[in-house]
Enzyme design. Structure first.
Site: not given
Lengths: 192, 250
Positions: A76, A174, A176
């Site tokens: 990001c 992202h 994650e």
């Protein structure tokens, strides 16, 4: 050992959680020696470009990150800080990738927030990923397309969803926060 | 293409989910983490946890719960309910939430929106707006819908964007709980007047209601609670339906 670079950016907890879920040991650190000796390094980031760059400069992490030889993954804002320049706060960034970061045009819905699919996938990060897979994005600035572009995404315009040059990898999305499909990308990075 | 988001909302009290939940494949339906994991597996795009705990002492339970949720789930989630200060936000974000939602506190002191936005980025701040159609006007309500204000909903939506909100969660009190569909008019009016994502909430009863809100408004997502909790509309079935109706979903 995986090192997650600690600086004044949020969202570090979820990166740490995701790495741990994949069974890897990791430390969140701003210590130069620990970062240099790690097998892989993750450079996360949610926040504002100029204050983040100032923080990196003050702690000399800027020079350290550029000098790393192990695989590095920017996420990001991490990706944006690895570019040459960002319009956000008129900021000179690390210059690892040959591209600039611009603001999405006004009069559209910004941030680009939600799940979007990728195109023109290149490289090891996207092994097992197809153009139809969706990843979670949340950003108001984008990295322009360049020769380092490893994946594209369409929102208002086409931008770099991922960049790669030598040992430096980055994703605007992202991984994650992108459920099972994001886990594949993280795993691909961690097993480079 | 950016996909429309389907967002289940879980009410939390003293660290557990409330409202009757009758999933047969979950051992403890009151366990917020278990329920959240189930929704992630089913393809929920985000989750919203609304804390309805009354007392401050029990708020510690909330930060512990947020930490547990963050360690177990890998999609974005928002935490709201009784957030009054930057300190409250800090505790929740540090525990691992991606966004916080503010409602009454934002109406009382809109500067809070700006403070959160400056500290954590606008993507972190969801402003929840409860609205009701009274005397031919959509008006903002606060205190969990108990107290009317004199603020017009569209005006407030425009203001929260200026203050730095990253998203609006718009709940129509007229529609909430009716299962008669989302409030298309006010949802569309708010979407037309702001350039931040708007999540429609209140009134979802059928899969057609989701199609309708995405076809007839610019809403970026749709939120619902009971129809998901009671298993009336399983998320995978809803997503398949929306795909066949040419609504872009994950």
């Amino acid at each position: 050992m995986i090192a997650i670079i600690k600086y004044n950016a949020g969202n570090i907890k979820s990166v740490e959680n995701a790495v741990k879920r994949l069974g890897y040991n990791c430390i969140v650190t701003d210590d130069a020696e620990q970062i240099k000796s790690a097998d892989k390094i993750i450079f996360p980031g949610v926040g504002e470009a100029s204050s983040a760059m100032n923080c990196l400069k003050n702690t000399r992490l800027d020079e350290l990150i550029k000098s790393l030889k192990q695989p590095v993954l920017g996420i990001c804002l991490g990706q944006q800080l690895m570019c040459k320049y960002s319009e956000e706060g008129n900021t000179n960034c690390l210059g690892i990738f040959e591209t600039t970061v611009k603001k999405f045009p006004p009069m559209e819905i910004v941030p680009h927030m939600g799940w979007n699919n990728l195109g023109s996938l290149k490289g090891n990060l996207f092994k097992g990923i197809s153009d139809n897979d969706n990843f979670y994005f949340v950003h108001s600035y984008f990295s322009e397309i360049c020769e380092d572009t490893a994946a594209t995404c369409n929102y208002i315009l086409t931008f770099s969803a991922s960049l790669q040059r030598e040992n430096f990898y980055a994703t605007q999305f992202h991984p994650e926060k992108s459920a099972a499909i994001g886990q594949i990308v993280l795993k691909n990075f961690l097993s480079l | 293409m950016l996909k429309k988001r389907i967002i289940p909302c879980l009410d939390i009290k003293d660290g557990r989910t409330v409202k009757g939940i009758n999933f047969i494949d979950i051992r403890d339906a009151g366990d917020a983490v278990e329920l959240a994991k189930k929704y992630v597996k089913e393809g929920a795009d985000e989750l919203v946890f609304l804390d309805i705990t009354a007392t401050n002492e029990k708020r510690k339970t909330l930060s512990e719960l947020v930490g547990k949720i963050a360690s177990e789930i890998d999609i974005p989630f928002t935490v709201g309910g009784g957030i009054n200060s930057l300190q409250d936000v800090s505790v929740i974000i540090k525990a691992g939430a991606d966004k916080v939602s503010v409602n009454t506190s934002a109406v009382k002191s809109p500067g809070l929106i700006t403070e959160i936005s400056k500290q954590y980025g606008s993507q972190c701040v969801v402003v929840a707006i409860d609205t009701k159609f009274v005397n031919n006007e959509w008006i903002v309500y606060v205190n969990g819908g108990k107290l009317a204000t004199s603020i017009k909903t569209v005006d407030w939506a425009k203001q929260v964007e200026k203050y730095g909100a990253g998203e609006i969660l718009l709940t129509s009190m007229n529609n909430d709980g009716t299962k008669n569909g989302f409030a298309l008019d006010i949802t569309n009016a708010v979407c037309q007047n702001v350039n931040i994502p708007v999540i429609a909430s209140g009134g979802a009863g059928t899969m057609e209601h989701f199609k309708e809100v995405f076809q007839k408004t610019l809403a970026s997502g749709a939120l619902a609670a009971s129809i998901f909790h009671f298993g009336e509309i399983p998320i995978p079935v809803l997503k398949n339906y929306l795909k066949t109706e040419k609504i872009p979903v994950r």
